[in-house]
Write an enzyme that holds these catalytic residues in place. Structure first.
Site, PDB file in Angstrom:
ATOM      1  CG  PHE A 106      -2.457  37.249 -29.745  1.00  0.00           C
ATOM      2  CD1 PHE A 106      -1.791  38.458 -29.841  1.00  0.00           C
ATOM      3  CD2 PHE A 106      -1.750  36.091 -30.016  1.00  0.00           C
ATOM      4  CE1 PHE A 106      -0.460  38.510 -30.201  1.00  0.00           C
ATOM      5  CE2 PHE A 106      -0.415  36.128 -30.369  1.00  0.00           C
ATOM      6  CZ  PHE A 106       0.229  37.349 -30.465  1.00  0.00           C
ATOM      7  CE  LYS A 107       2.937  39.140 -27.358  1.00  0.00           C
ATOM      8  NZ  LYS A 107       2.327  40.207 -28.187  1.00  0.00           N
ATOM      9  CG  ASP A 108      -4.768  36.939 -21.963  1.00  0.00           C
ATOM     10  OD1 ASP A 108      -3.845  37.105 -21.144  1.00  0.00           O
ATOM     11  OD2 ASP A 108      -5.666  37.773 -22.155  1.00  0.00           O
TER      12      ASP A 108
END
Ligand SMILES: *Cc1c(COP(=O)(O)O)cnc(C)c1O
Length: 436
Positions: A106-108
């Site tokens: 999810f850090k994208d």
């Protein structure tokens, strides 16, 4: 958009300043002076919008005039170029898959949006931006792939030798172009100490325009609100409107963004903060005492945080009434044995493979539903990474079921390129000065 430091409520900085200097001098964190409530017409009709449309609407209301609409739209559409589907697993249990971006975590969302905002704010003729980042795994991959090819930026990623998974290491070390990896013979804390020291070094600061890409940057928080609105939109389409989110939490940026979305009017019924044994926040929600602890290593290592940095943001959002926070958020914590049991249960019951962080969020949702069963409320647990990033965690019979995405197969054909360094600052400084 104006921002203040949580340690000085009357301070004011612009969005640009907050983006380039993640942290105020007084060591607080930046928060928006105004958190706009989105109009009911938008909120009630969320199901008619796509993820990039929602993202643009939310970003525009938060950021205001600091980036003109056409430019902001271009940034958002370029950054949020993948989906975040909600998948139904059983009645009232859904998973929000946040790992369809390039680094499979999810850090994208945060890294891609932040990199484009930084590049946008760089003025013509300014020095190239030198981004330094220390990673224990997922942050580095998202930042590397987020900045890959972004003009006028160069990224240096420090990671601890032998302490990241194979997929994570390949994501850090096979990019080339404006991305380079430094393998430190030490721990994640050693990597972080080197980065911190570089920011205080006069010679380096004179020569380079240094900036950090860590998770406290406000430009990483804002885009994480997008998928909460979009998850709600997907459930509205299925006729569901009462939602609980269960968020696997470490540094508390992800759930912090969820609470920000709630403040902007997203009608979420309840949030669950799910942690591993690094349970500072669940303990606080129970006892009212915030007691940071040294971090403990677990299977869900992206959540091994004993003193979550984003906690001050959440406390700030609820500074007028911490009682509201306790009504809205419940904490649960699980050890590694319980995490493995949850992974097996999810596999057996749904034929679904969840990464260890995700499994903790599922278990917390189940336990909350047991304690507070309301048949009209749908639970959504956030899946923060693709399981192939943590292959060593799974028992063999489950590991063989993990389908390896194409981009990982491509990575495996590439050659690792990293400079090996010790944990002494002089060596790292020499490397930066020589390599530019
Ligand atoms: C970073 C990370 C988390 C923790 O998110 P926070 O925003 O730090 O709470 C959870 N799961 C995975 C897979 C991560 O990479």
């Amino acid at each position: 958009m104006q921002l203040y430091s949580t340690n000085n409520l009357s301070s004011r900085v612009s969005f640009k300043d907050a983006v380039f200097n993640s942290m105020p001098q007084d060591k607080g964190l930046y928060m928006p002076v105004t958190i706009p409530r989105l109009d009911d017409k938008f909120l009630n009709n969320l199901d008619q919008y796509t993820l990039p449309e929602i993202a643009f609407h939310v970003a525009k209301h938060l950021i205001g005039d600091d980036i003109p609409d056409a430019d902001l739209k271009a940034i958002v559409y370029d950054a949020i170029s993948f989906l975040a589907p909600v998948v139904k697993l059983e009645e009232n249990i859904y998973v929000l898959e946040l790992w369809h971006g390039p680094s499979l975590a999810f850090k994208d969302f945060g890294a891609r949006f932040m990199s484009r905002v930084m590049s946008y704010f760089l003025e013509k003729g300014e020095k190239q931006l030198n981004v330094l980042v220390a990673t224990s795994g997922d942050t580095g991959g998202a930042v590397a792939l987020g900045f890959l090819g972004v003009p006028d930026t160069r990224v240096t990623i420090l990671y601890p030798k032998d302490k990241v998974s194979e997929v994570q290491e390949l994501q850090l070390t096979t990019n080339g172009q404006n991305i380079r990896a430094v393998e430190i013979d030490g721990t994640f804390d050693d990597c972080q100490a080197l980065v911190k020291q570089a920011f205080t070094d006069n010679e380096l600061n004179e020569k380079f325009r240094l900036t950090s890409a860590n998770s406290i940057n406000i430009a990483r928080l804002i885009p994480q609100t997008f998928y909460y609105f979009n998850a709600y939109a997907q459930l509205l389409k299925q006729g569901v409107s009462k939602i609980i989110f269960s968020v696997p939490s470490g540094n508390f940026g992800n759930i912090g963004a969820g609470l920000l979305a709630w403040k902007m009017g997203l009608p979420v019924e309840h949030f669950i903060a799910a942690t591993n044994v690094n349970d500072t926040v669940p303990e606080y929600l129970k006892s009212g005492v915030y007691q940071p602890k040294p971090s403990i290593a677990t299977l869900s290592n992206a959540m091994d945080v004993g003193d979550p940095s984003n906690w001050v943001r959440i406390a700030d959002l609820f500074k007028d009434d911490m009682g509201d926070l306790k009504d809205l958020v419940t904490g649960y914590r699980y050890d590694d044995e319980e995490t493995l049991a949850a992974i097996k249960f999810i596999n057996d019951d749904y034929n679904y493979v969840a990464c260890p962080h995700t499994a903790i969020a599922w278990q917390a949702l189940r336990d909350w539903q047991q304690d507070n069963y309301k048949p009209d409320k749908a639970g959504v647990f956030l899946s923060t990474a693709h399981p192939c990033k943590f292959p060593d965690v799974f028992p063999k019979n489950i590991a063989v079921k993990i389908d390896v995405p194409e981009q990982v197969e491509e990575l495996e054909k590439k050659k690792k390129q990293a400079t090996a360094l010790g944990k002494d600052f002089e060596g790292f400084k020499r490397y930066l000065l020589e390599k530019g």
